[in-house]
Motif scaffolding. Structure first.
Motif, short mmCIF file in Angstrom:
data_model
loop_
_atom_site.label_atom_id
_atom_site.label_comp_id
_atom_site.label_asym_id
_atom_site.label_seq_id
_atom_site.Cartn_x
_atom_site.Cartn_y
_atom_site.Cartn_z
N ALA A 1 0.84 -1.20 0.00
CA ALA A 1 0.00 0.00 0.00
C ALA A 1 0.87 1.25 0.00
O ALA A 1 1.97 1.27 0.56
CB ALA A 1 -0.91 0.00 1.23
N TRP A 2 0.40 2.29 -0.66
CA TRP A 2 1.09 3.57 -0.60
C TRP A 2 0.92 4.15 0.80
O TRP A 2 -0.09 3.94 1.48
CB TRP A 2 0.48 4.55 -1.60
N TYR B 1 -9.23 4.37 2.20
CA TYR B 1 -8.57 3.47 1.25
C TYR B 1 -7.21 3.06 1.80
O TYR B 1 -6.24 3.83 1.72
CB TYR B 1 -8.42 4.16 -0.12
N LYS B 2 -7.13 1.86 2.34
CA LYS B 2 -5.93 1.44 3.06
C LYS B 2 -5.03 0.51 2.27
O LYS B 2 -3.81 0.60 2.35
CB LYS B 2 -6.35 0.76 4.37
N THR B 3 -5.61 -0.44 1.53
CA THR B 3 -4.78 -1.38 0.77
C THR B 3 -4.46 -0.77 -0.60
O THR B 3 -5.12 0.16 -1.07
CB THR B 3 -5.51 -2.71 0.56
N GLU C 1 -5.82 2.00 -5.62
CA GLU C 1 -5.89 2.03 -7.08
C GLU C 1 -7.34 2.12 -7.56
O GLU C 1 -7.62 2.75 -8.59
CB GLU C 1 -5.19 0.80 -7.66
N ARG C 2 -8.25 1.54 -6.81
CA ARG C 2 -9.68 1.67 -7.11
C ARG C 2 -10.09 3.15 -7.01
O ARG C 2 -10.84 3.66 -7.84
CB ARG C 2 -10.50 0.82 -6.14
N MET C 3 -9.56 3.84 -6.01
CA MET C 3 -9.88 5.25 -5.84
C MET C 3 -9.37 6.07 -7.04
O MET C 3 -10.05 7.01 -7.48
CB MET C 3 -9.28 5.78 -4.54
#
Length: 241
Positions: free
Chosen positions: A6-7, A198-200, A205-207
């Motif tokens: 994750a970023w 958005y954690k993972t 990437e979905r975001m």
């Protein structure tokens, strides 16, 4: 297959801000506008079509509120509806946009009639409202983060239009001035929701995909307006009636 790392919060925000390259400020329609190359009719066409987006923003936000179970978030998000619909002491962004229409030479009746709104603009805007209505509320809320890039485009108009379009009446600038502060406030809240949720890496990437969808909505609107008012090819232009 190893899962992507994750970023970090800072990296994720940088990725979000990097999507600015797809913002409609770079569309030829807006480039021409910012260079002072639009005729009065072309600028009126943009204002008239963008009005449809303006009136649908509070409807979009109402749908987000309807799906949001978090009381604190609702209390803050409600301000977005008031900003556009108005409240005692503030006529609101929709009225400010009507004043922009009048400032570029249209009548109030002409603006609110929606008579100039192009089918593709309606389609794009309604696709965005439907997304907000049906998406998980965090996703719908974070789709609004195109506001990250909005203050720049508003400031450009405040800086350039008085010289480039001296015939635009001063009342037309109220909306852009209002949104400079409102958009920055909204971005702060929207970013907080997004960076917390958005954690993972997959979620992050979905975001980015969600943000690209919203950017596509804005770009598609500009495409339709460019086709109709710059290329002089409105819907069914080649059909004899």
């Amino acid at each position: 297959m190893t899962e992507k790392t994750a970023w970090s919060r800072e990296e994720f925000e940088a990725e979000l801000r990097g999507m600015e390259k797809y913002y409609h400020i770079h569309h030829p329609m807006h480039t021409l506008m910012n260079d002072g190359k639009l005729t009065q009719k072309q600028l009126q066409g943009w204002v008239a079509n963008r009005f449809y987006y303006q009136i649908m923003i509070p409807i979009k936000d109402a749908n987000i509120l309807a799906n949001c179970p978090d009381r604190e978030t609702r209390a803050i998000w409600t301000q977005r509806i008031l900003d556009h619909d108005g409240h005692p002491g503030d006529a609101g962004g929709i009225e400010a946009w009507i004043q922009l229409g009048i400032a570029v030479g249209m009548t109030r009746e002409e603006v609110v009639s929606l008579e100039h709104v192009l089918p593709a603009v309606k389609f794009a805007v309604e696709a965005y409202v439907n997304f907000a209505r049906n998406a998980e509320w965090h996703e719908a809320a974070s789709s609004s983060l195109t506001e990250l890039f909005a203050p720049k485009i508003h400031q450009q108009r405040l800086d350039n239009w008085p010289e480039l379009y001296p015939w635009v009446e001063q009342e037309g600038y109220i909306y852009f001035r209002k949104r400079l502060s409102e958009a920055r406030r909204d971005v702060e809240h929207g970013l907080e929701i997004t960076l917390d949720f958005y954690k993972t890496r997959e979620q992050q990437e979905r975001m980015l995909e969600i943000l690209k969808f919203k950017l596509n909505v804005l770009w598609s609107m500009a495409d339709a307006i460019y086709m109709a008012y710059i290329n002089d090819m409105p819907p069914y232009f080649n059909i004899e009636t």
